[in-house]
Scaffold this active site. Structure first.
Site, mmCIF file in Angstrom:
data_model
loop_
_atom_site.group_PDB
_atom_site.id
_atom_site.type_symbol
_atom_site.label_atom_id
_atom_site.label_comp_id
_atom_site.label_asym_id
_atom_site.label_seq_id
_atom_site.Cartn_x
_atom_site.Cartn_y
_atom_site.Cartn_z
ATOM 1 N N ALA A 1 3.941 1.580 -1.010
ATOM 2 C CA ALA A 1 4.659 1.709 -2.288
ATOM 3 C C ALA A 1 3.750 2.338 -3.334
ATOM 4 O O ALA A 1 4.157 3.233 -4.081
ATOM 5 C CB ALA A 1 5.145 0.334 -2.758
ATOM 6 N N TYR B 1 0.833 -1.212 0.000
ATOM 7 C CA TYR B 1 0.000 0.000 0.000
ATOM 8 C C TYR B 1 0.864 1.256 0.000
ATOM 9 O O TYR B 1 0.615 2.204 -0.765
ATOM 10 C CB TYR B 1 -0.891 -0.047 1.241
ATOM 11 C CG TYR B 1 -1.937 1.027 1.344
ATOM 12 C CD1 TYR B 1 -3.102 0.981 0.575
ATOM 13 C CD2 TYR B 1 -1.769 2.088 2.232
ATOM 14 C CE1 TYR B 1 -4.070 1.960 0.699
ATOM 15 C CE2 TYR B 1 -2.736 3.068 2.359
ATOM 16 C CZ TYR B 1 -3.885 3.006 1.596
ATOM 17 O OH TYR B 1 -4.840 3.974 1.721
#
Lengths: 79, 251
Positions: free
Chosen positions: B160, B158
């Protein structure tokens, strides 16, 4: 109006250049001062004028006035 | 104030608008005069969007969209262009979580997050930008998360994706700035939504210790930042991330 004249009219309008500068051999970027985004917009305008859709891989090859004329001649039915 | 933020004549597309932050954004853009298309993954969700927009006297409707599907995006945009014209405000809000520690994270958990939360923004932006280029006007606003800036255990996927869309937005902002299109990000902190309502009192107390304003944010407080960026008042802001998190993370 011929395809050549219509293409040149679009180039003049989109790139804001003088008609006298636009020859068949003119490169949009090298001779007419276009940036890469201008060339994307130019292709969009050509698509609209000639009612055709130009695939990205073909659009990348349209770097000169003559290349645009050739592409339209080869792909335009209702010219 | 509403005159300064006026969005009359604008066509806004808000993904993930059936509830939470997306719904607040759709409603507030509509209150400023924009015609609003809100999307949901199900027919039921789309109908609920149409219902709340209509009840609020807002022009527009709910539509079904799977942001992870190229075909779904193309079909929606074709239909909208025919019915309404070009999108002038795109709000990339739809997102999912698939939390897991890295050592346990499956490829599928990674890929579904990247596809739904990041690749979707590439696809949606590409689908909308042509008409914005033609109009020489447009706003693209993507919803990130405080987690994209601060990191969070269990959310490598998430975080990233949420950090990725910041880099995406800065680059696109540089590409299309000359065409009067702005591209920005709003990064919410802990917001009072269905997700955070499930937290226990202890969990909340622990979270509040790290938030100077010592409370959860309201979805409307995220929507306000979106409306600012979408409005004429936000015209000179591009490539920027506005953090709305009560001071939880200070960039």
């Amino acid at each position: 109006m011929s395809i050549e004249a219509r293409v040149k009219a679009i180039v003049v309008e989109q790139l804001g250049v003088d008609e006298s500068e636009v020859t068949n051999a003119s490169s949009f970027i090298d001779d007419l001062g276009a940036d890469s985004l201008d060339t994307v917009e130019l292709v969009m305008a050509l698509e609209e004028e000639f009612g055709t859709e130009i695939p990205d891989e073909e659009a990348e090859k349209i770097t000169t006035v003559q290349a645009a004329i050739d592409y339209i001649n080869a792909h335009q039915a209702s010219a | 104030m509403s005159g300064l933020f006026s969005l009359h004549g604008e066509l806004a597309l808000v993904t993930g608008a059936s509830r939470g932050i997306g719904r607040a954004i759709a409603e507030m853009l509509g209150q400023q005069g924009a015609t609003v298309i809100g999307t949901a993954t199900s027919e039921q969700g789309a109908a609920a969007i149409t219902e709340y927009l209509t009840a609020a006297g807002i022009q527009g409707q709910g539509k079904v969209l799977d942001v992870a599907s190229h075909e779904s995006i193309d079909a929606l945009l074709a239909a909208l262009t025919k019915e309404y014209g070009g999108i002038s405000i795109l709000v990339n809000n739809a997102g999912i979580t698939r939390d897991n520690l890295l050592m346990r994270m499956k490829d599928e958990e990674w890929e579904s997050i990247i596809n739904t939360n990041l690749t979707s923004i590439f696809r949606m932006s590409k689908a909308c930008i042509r008409s914005m280029m033609k109009a020489k006007k447009g706003r693209i606003i993507s919803i990130s998360s405080v987690v994209g800036a601060s990191g969070n255990p269990g959310q490598t996927n998430y975080a990233a994706a949420k950090a990725g869309l910041v880099g995406f937005s800065k680059s696109l902002a540089r590409e299309v700035g000359s065409r009067n299109i702005t591209v920005n990000v709003v990064a919410p902190g802990f917001i009072d939504t269905d997700m955070t309502r499930e937290l226990s009192e202890d969990q909340r107390a622990a979270i509040f210790q790290n938030i100077p304003l010592a409370r959860l944010g309201q979805a409307q407080e995220i929507a306000a930042a979106v409306v600012y960026l979408a409005s004429p008042l936000g015209a000179y802001v591009t490539g920027e991330t506005i953090h709305v998190n009560g001071g939880m993370y200070m960039a």
